[in-house]
Write an enzyme that holds these catalytic residues in place. Sequence first.
Site, mmCIF file in Angstrom:
data_model
loop_
_atom_site.group_PDB
_atom_site.id
_atom_site.type_symbol
_atom_site.label_atom_id
_atom_site.label_comp_id
_atom_site.label_asym_id
_atom_site.label_seq_id
_atom_site.Cartn_x
_atom_site.Cartn_y
_atom_site.Cartn_z
ATOM 1 C CE LYS A 85 -2.833 0.615 -3.538
ATOM 2 N NZ LYS A 85 -1.446 -0.473 -3.187
ATOM 3 C CB SER A 132 0.184 1.391 -0.073
ATOM 4 O OG SER A 132 0.241 0.428 -1.029
ATOM 5 C CB SER A 180 1.056 -2.386 -0.568
ATOM 6 O OG SER A 180 2.177 -1.630 -0.175
#
Lengths: 459, 95
Positions: free
Chosen positions: A66, A141, A165
């Site tokens: 990420k 997210s 997330s």
Amino acid sequence: MKIANREQSAVELVREALAKAHEYQDEYHVFNWINDDAIRKAEEIDQRIAQGEEVGKLAGVPYALKDNFLSPEGESTASALILEGFNSPVTATAVKKLEAEGAIMIGRTNLDAFAHGSSTENSYYGPTKNSKDVERVAGGSSGGSAVAVALGIVPFALGTDTGGSIRQPASFNGVYGLKPTYGAISRYGVVAMASSTDCIGFFTHEAEDLDLLMGVVAGQDKNDQTTLPDFYRESTAKTVKKVGIIKDFDNEAVNSEIREALKRKIGTLKAQGYEIIELEMPALKYALAAYYIIVPAEVSSNLSRHDGVRYGYRSADASSLGELYENTRNEGFMPENKRRIMIGNFVLSSGFYDAYYLKAAKARTLIINEYAKAFEKCDVILTPVAPNPAFKLGEKINDPVAMYLEDVMSVPLNLAGVPGLTVPAGKTKSGLDLGLQLVGPRRSDRTLVEFAKVLEEVK
Amino acid sequence: MEVNQETIQHLAKLSNFALTDGETTRLVSDIKEIVGYISQLDELNTDGVEPTYQVFEMENVWRPDEILPQEADREQLLALTKETLNYQIKVPKVL
């Protein structure tokens, strides 16, 4: 181990992952950056294997990162303009530990800017598309990481989970997603969102791989004073006998196919001899409101460091230092970043602190107590992850509260610091992925992983 | 709680944002809606409940007061900024 079984050379594994990453990029926008140099690291690993050297548990295994983890490989942008051009000299502890075992990062994945969002649409670089339907959101997210695993680009990906997330995009894309106990994994070198709830975790295809990854990455770190003394490796999985379900979550606001998936799973468990315990947890109803006070409060503080002076984007249009701050921040943050920073400053400002921030901190205590009581009655809790399967791109982006409501069943865990694990739970009639969430008491991460394996077998 | 243009301008100042007029108008309705939602906490009885600010179970993690080696040196850190002068970060005038 399924992800490191050495049936292929590191170069073959990495080449294949990079080829897929490029192949899917235009259609899905999984990555902010693809690491074509990864092939060199793979060559090194293969040479070391050929020379009979000891290589790590994850030698040659490609993974996706990420883009809010810092490392010198690629810019660490957090999908926000304000971190444009940020080549970090620092490497996150989680990344160091994975690379020490030979894992190879093949790309930085897209996210909602600063991890603020539930769809990956708040990225400065544009949304990531759902792995089953490109007209729908990836979830967020950590949308890019979830889709990278779902499309089979990589066997695992790293994500962060402040309020869902990891778990929500995992459920939107039919993969496993683990948010460990608060403090299990060092957050050193990860862009801070809300320090009292931020957790690092993983996406995988197999529950078993989560065990391997936790074994490698969890543990105390002198660079993160909020890491717990090592508990994962020493812990043993409790044999689950009693599974809790939350009555209040079985309501009309939750999509009927998700409720049916939960009922099917409960039916299977009952038939297998598990005891199902109905739980009443009335304070959970207020978890979302408490979360959207506490988290923005911490966000407003953590994001005050981004000012255009020391690193990242700087507004070209400023004749004084004050203007430099204000223009850089206004141009560099996404609208959702601004909303959260402003809400944070609102709930912390004098006159409103007691009514909002202090009240939310008290609600947090009630939520923690409800979990403690629940785990006196059952070993794990099984709930939906989110009220809906993947929704359409653009459907909720202009309605912040509608977007926040997607987090209603994932945020309570973060407020309490307890672990949660998304397990795939079939598909909707139209072919979208469904997931369910296993919840356990603090430090029960191994129990959740082992029970996820059981669920994998009984499906 | 009334959220109006003035509230948003005040919060923008606290947040260091040079909002455009269009943004301010939009934020009035967004922030109003969000504050409306979080205000439902009023319904929850929290009399006599102690607040929780963090869920980490440890306190006072001490370490020896010694300088540890850092991952990044001065040159690397200065390379991250837009403008430098004599090993310093350069910014527009302060006053």
